[in-house]
Design a protein around this motif. Structure first.
Motif, PDB file in Angstrom:
ATOM      1  N   GLY A  20      96.603   2.578 -46.520  1.00  0.00           N
ATOM      2  CA  GLY A  20      95.947   1.520 -47.282  1.00  0.00           C
ATOM      3  C   GLY A  20      96.600   0.160 -47.186  1.00  0.00           C
ATOM      4  N   ASP A  21      97.784   0.078 -46.595  1.00  0.00           N
ATOM      5  CA  ASP A  21      98.446  -1.220 -46.484  1.00  0.00           C
ATOM      6  C   ASP A  21      97.789  -2.082 -45.413  1.00  0.00           C
ATOM      7  OD1 ASP A  21     100.383  -0.961 -48.483  1.00  0.00           O
ATOM      8  OD2 ASP A  21     101.731   0.140 -47.148  1.00  0.00           O
ATOM      9  N   ARG A  22      97.891  -3.388 -45.578  1.00  0.00           N
ATOM     10  CA  ARG A  22      97.339  -4.340 -44.615  1.00  0.00           C
ATOM     11  C   ARG A  22      97.935  -4.095 -43.230  1.00  0.00           C
ATOM     12  NH1 ARG A  22      94.649  -9.178 -44.514  1.00  0.00           N
ATOM     13  NH2 ARG A  22      95.402 -10.824 -43.118  1.00  0.00           N
ATOM     14  N   TRP A  23      97.102  -4.096 -42.194  1.00  0.00           N
ATOM     15  CA  TRP A  23      97.428  -3.948 -40.782  1.00  0.00           C
ATOM     16  C   TRP A  23      97.532  -2.499 -40.311  1.00  0.00           C
ATOM     17  CZ3 TRP A  23      96.511  -8.044 -38.044  1.00  0.00           C
ATOM     18  CH2 TRP A  23      96.713  -9.313 -38.596  1.00  0.00           C
ATOM     19  N   THR A  24      97.717  -1.545 -41.217  1.00  0.00           N
ATOM     20  CA  THR A  24      97.962  -0.172 -40.767  1.00  0.00           C
ATOM     21  C   THR A  24      96.794   0.372 -39.958  1.00  0.00           C
ATOM     22  OG1 THR A  24      99.431   0.281 -42.630  1.00  0.00           O
ATOM     23  CG2 THR A  24      98.476   2.186 -41.501  1.00  0.00           C
ATOM     24  N   HIS A  42     101.644  -6.614 -30.662  1.00  0.00           N
ATOM     25  CA  HIS A  42     101.718  -7.933 -31.287  1.00  0.00           C
ATOM     26  C   HIS A  42     100.696  -8.887 -30.665  1.00  0.00           C
ATOM     27  CE1 HIS A  42     103.574 -11.881 -32.382  1.00  0.00           C
ATOM     28  NE2 HIS A  42     103.713 -11.238 -33.533  1.00  0.00           N
ATOM     29  N   ALA A  43     100.479  -8.784 -29.361  1.00  0.00           N
ATOM     30  CA  ALA A  43      99.524  -9.665 -28.689  1.00  0.00           C
ATOM     31  C   ALA A  43      98.088  -9.383 -29.117  1.00  0.00           C
ATOM     32  CB  ALA A  43      99.651  -9.511 -27.177  1.00  0.00           C
ATOM     33  N   ASP A  44      97.767  -8.118 -29.396  1.00  0.00           N
ATOM     34  CA  ASP A  44      96.397  -7.751 -29.737  1.00  0.00           C
ATOM     35  C   ASP A  44      96.170  -7.606 -31.237  1.00  0.00           C
ATOM     36  OD1 ASP A  44      95.301  -7.862 -27.239  1.00  0.00           O
ATOM     37  OD2 ASP A  44      95.702  -5.765 -26.757  1.00  0.00           O
ATOM     38  N   LEU A  45      97.133  -8.050 -32.035  1.00  0.00           N
ATOM     39  CA  LEU A  45      96.975  -8.112 -33.490  1.00  0.00           C
ATOM     40  C   LEU A  45      97.268  -9.541 -33.942  1.00  0.00           C
ATOM     41  CD1 LEU A  45      98.738  -4.761 -34.444  1.00  0.00           C
ATOM     42  CD2 LEU A  45      96.301  -5.276 -34.759  1.00  0.00           C
ATOM     43  N   PRO A  46      96.443 -10.504 -33.487  1.00  0.00           N
ATOM     44  CA  PRO A  46      96.717 -11.894 -33.826  1.00  0.00           C
ATOM     45  C   PRO A  46      96.756 -12.094 -35.336  1.00  0.00           C
ATOM     46  CG  PRO A  46      94.550 -11.645 -32.810  1.00  0.00           C
ATOM     47  CD  PRO A  46      95.224 -10.343 -32.679  1.00  0.00           C
ATOM     48  N   GLY A  47      97.792 -12.787 -35.779  1.00  0.00           N
ATOM     49  CA  GLY A  47      97.945 -13.048 -37.206  1.00  0.00           C
ATOM     50  C   GLY A  47      99.035 -12.233 -37.864  1.00  0.00           C
ATOM     51  N   VAL A  48      99.465 -11.128 -37.245  1.00  0.00           N
ATOM     52  CA  VAL A  48     100.518 -10.311 -37.844  1.00  0.00           C
ATOM     53  C   VAL A  48     101.873 -10.908 -37.463  1.00  0.00           C
ATOM     54  CG1 VAL A  48     100.764  -8.666 -35.919  1.00  0.00           C
ATOM     55  CG2 VAL A  48     101.302  -7.939 -38.256  1.00  0.00           C
ATOM     56  N   THR A  50     106.007 -10.714 -36.801  1.00  0.00           N
ATOM     57  CA  THR A  50     106.850  -9.701 -36.165  1.00  0.00           C
ATOM     58  C   THR A  50     107.500  -8.800 -37.213  1.00  0.00           C
ATOM     59  OG1 THR A  50     108.661 -11.305 -36.090  1.00  0.00           O
ATOM     60  CG2 THR A  50     107.302 -11.099 -34.125  1.00  0.00           C
ATOM     61  N   ASP A  51     107.915  -9.379 -38.330  1.00  0.00           N
ATOM     62  CA  ASP A  51     108.535  -8.578 -39.398  1.00  0.00           C
ATOM     63  C   ASP A  51     107.537  -7.592 -39.984  1.00  0.00           C
ATOM     64  OD1 ASP A  51     110.907  -9.903 -39.039  1.00  0.00           O
ATOM     65  OD2 ASP A  51     110.680 -11.215 -40.787  1.00  0.00           O
ATOM     66  N   MET A  52     106.311  -8.050 -40.228  1.00  0.00           N
ATOM     67  CA  MET A  52     105.295  -7.170 -40.798  1.00  0.00           C
ATOM     68  C   MET A  52     104.964  -6.037 -39.838  1.00  0.00           C
ATOM     69  SD  MET A  52     103.248  -6.326 -43.231  1.00  0.00           S
ATOM     70  CE  MET A  52     103.138  -7.760 -44.328  1.00  0.00           C
ATOM     71  N   LEU A  53     104.795  -6.350 -38.549  1.00  0.00           N
ATOM     72  CA  LEU A  53     104.464  -5.317 -37.577  1.00  0.00           C
ATOM     73  C   LEU A  53     105.575  -4.289 -37.486  1.00  0.00           C
ATOM     74  CD1 LEU A  53     102.648  -4.116 -35.427  1.00  0.00           C
ATOM     75  CD2 LEU A  53     103.611  -5.734 -33.768  1.00  0.00           C
ATOM     76  N   ALA A  54     106.814  -4.737 -37.428  1.00  0.00           N
ATOM     77  CA  ALA A  54     107.943  -3.808 -37.353  1.00  0.00           C
ATOM     78  C   ALA A  54     107.987  -2.920 -38.584  1.00  0.00           C
ATOM     79  CB  ALA A  54     109.248  -4.580 -37.198  1.00  0.00           C
ATOM     80  N   ASP A  59     106.891   2.443 -41.201  1.00  0.00           N
ATOM     81  CA  ASP A  59     106.200   3.207 -42.238  1.00  0.00           C
ATOM     82  C   ASP A  59     105.317   4.292 -41.620  1.00  0.00           C
ATOM     83  OD1 ASP A  59     107.355   1.577 -44.129  1.00  0.00           O
ATOM     84  OD2 ASP A  59     105.558   0.347 -44.448  1.00  0.00           O
ATOM     85  N   MET A  60     104.592   3.942 -40.561  1.00  0.00           N
ATOM     86  CA  MET A  60     103.680   4.888 -39.936  1.00  0.00           C
ATOM     87  C   MET A  60     104.434   6.001 -39.227  1.00  0.00           C
ATOM     88  SD  MET A  60     100.925   2.088 -38.516  1.00  0.00           S
ATOM     89  CE  MET A  60      99.822   3.280 -37.740  1.00  0.00           C
TER      90      MET A  60
END
Length: 214
Positions: A20-24, A42-48, A50-54, A59-60
Motif C-alpha cells: 500500500g505504500d507509494r511506489w510499491t 530509477h529511469a522508468d519511475l520518473p519522479g521517485v 533515489t532514497d525513496m526507491l532504495a 521493504d519489498m
C-alpha cells in the motif's frame, strides 16, 4: 525501520501492509517485465527519489516480494526480480489498470510515458485475439518504443511481457499511443482496429529476406 501495519485481521489490510505504500505497486509493474537494475528502475519511475526507491526495494525484499541477485562477471551490478509472491500481484495490477482506464483521456503535459506501461492491460486482449492461432510472441511498437508479450496457449492468464522487441516475434503490431490506450481498454477489438487501419500487423512470413527472390 519497523513495518507499518493497519493492525487489522483482514486480508485487504494485510495486503496493503505490504503493497500500500507509494511506489510499491509501480515497482512491481516494472519487475513484472523481468529483472531490472537499480538504474533501470530509477529511469522508468520518473519522479521517485533515489532514497525513496532504495527504501521501497528494501521493504519489498523484506516482505518477500522481490529478491536481489548479483550478475556474474564481467557485469558489476545487481538486479532485482520478483518472487512468485510478487508475480502473484499481476491480476491485481490488471484489475487496477481496468479500473483506472476512464482516467486516461487527454495526456497531460506533465505525464511521463513508457511503451511497456501499456503491456499489462493489453495482455488479456492479445491472448483473446490470438487464442486459436499459432502466434505466441507478439511485438507491440508504439511511438515511445516497443515491448513484447509472450502468450501461453494453455493458460491465458499466464501471459508475460518484457521491454523491447522480441528476438523472433510471431507477429508485430504497430499503432500510436492513443490507439493502444483504446485497444487496451476494450473500446474496440484488435480485429476491428486492424480492419479500420488503426493497427498494422506483420508476420515473419510477410517479410522478404532475399531481395533477389522478388
Amino acid at each position: 525501520m519497523p513495518r507499518r501495519s493497519y493492525d487489522q485481521y483482514c486480508a485487504v489490510a494485510r495486503a496493503l501492509d505490504a503493497v500500500g505504500d507509494r511506489w510499491t505497486l509501480l515497482i512491481v509493474r516494472e519487475l513484472l517485465g523481468g529483472s531490472r537494475r537499480y538504474t533501470d528502475l530509477h529511469a522508468d519511475l520518473p519522479g521517485v527519489s533515489t532514497d525513496m526507491l532504495a527504501s521501497r526495494l528494501k521493504d519489498m525484499e523484506r516482505d518477500g516480494l522481490l529478491t536481489r541477485r548479483r550478475l556474474p562477471p564481467p557485469a558489476a551490478a545487481s538486479v532485482y526480480e520478483l518472487t512468485p509472491r510478487g508475480h502473484g500481484l499481476l491480476p491485481a495490477l490488471a484489475a487496477l489498470a481496468d479500473w483506472g482506464a476512464p482516467a486516461l483521456d487527454e495526456q497531460r503535459p506533465t505525464d511521463a510515458v513508457r511503451a511497456h506501461w501499456f503491456a499489462i492491460p493489453l495482455m488479456a486482449r492479445l491472448a483473446r485475439h490470438f487464442a486459436d492461432g499459432p502466434v505466441r510472441t507478439v511485438d507491440v511498437a508504439l511511438d515511445q518504443g516497443a515491448f513484447h508479450v509472450v502468450l501461453d496457449p494453455h493458460d491465458p492468464g499466464a501471459a508475460r511481457y518484457a521491454d523491447g522487441p522480441a528476438a523472433h516475434p510471431d507477429a508485430v503490431l504497430r499503432m500510436d499511443t492513443a490507439t493502444c490506450v483504446a485497444l487496451a481498454h476494450d473500446r474496440f477489438s484488435l480485429t476491428e482496429g486492424l480492419a479500420a487501419g488503426w493497427i498494422e500487423e506483420s508476420r515473419p512470413e510477410d517479410r522478404t529476406t532475399d531481395p533477389a527472390a522478388v
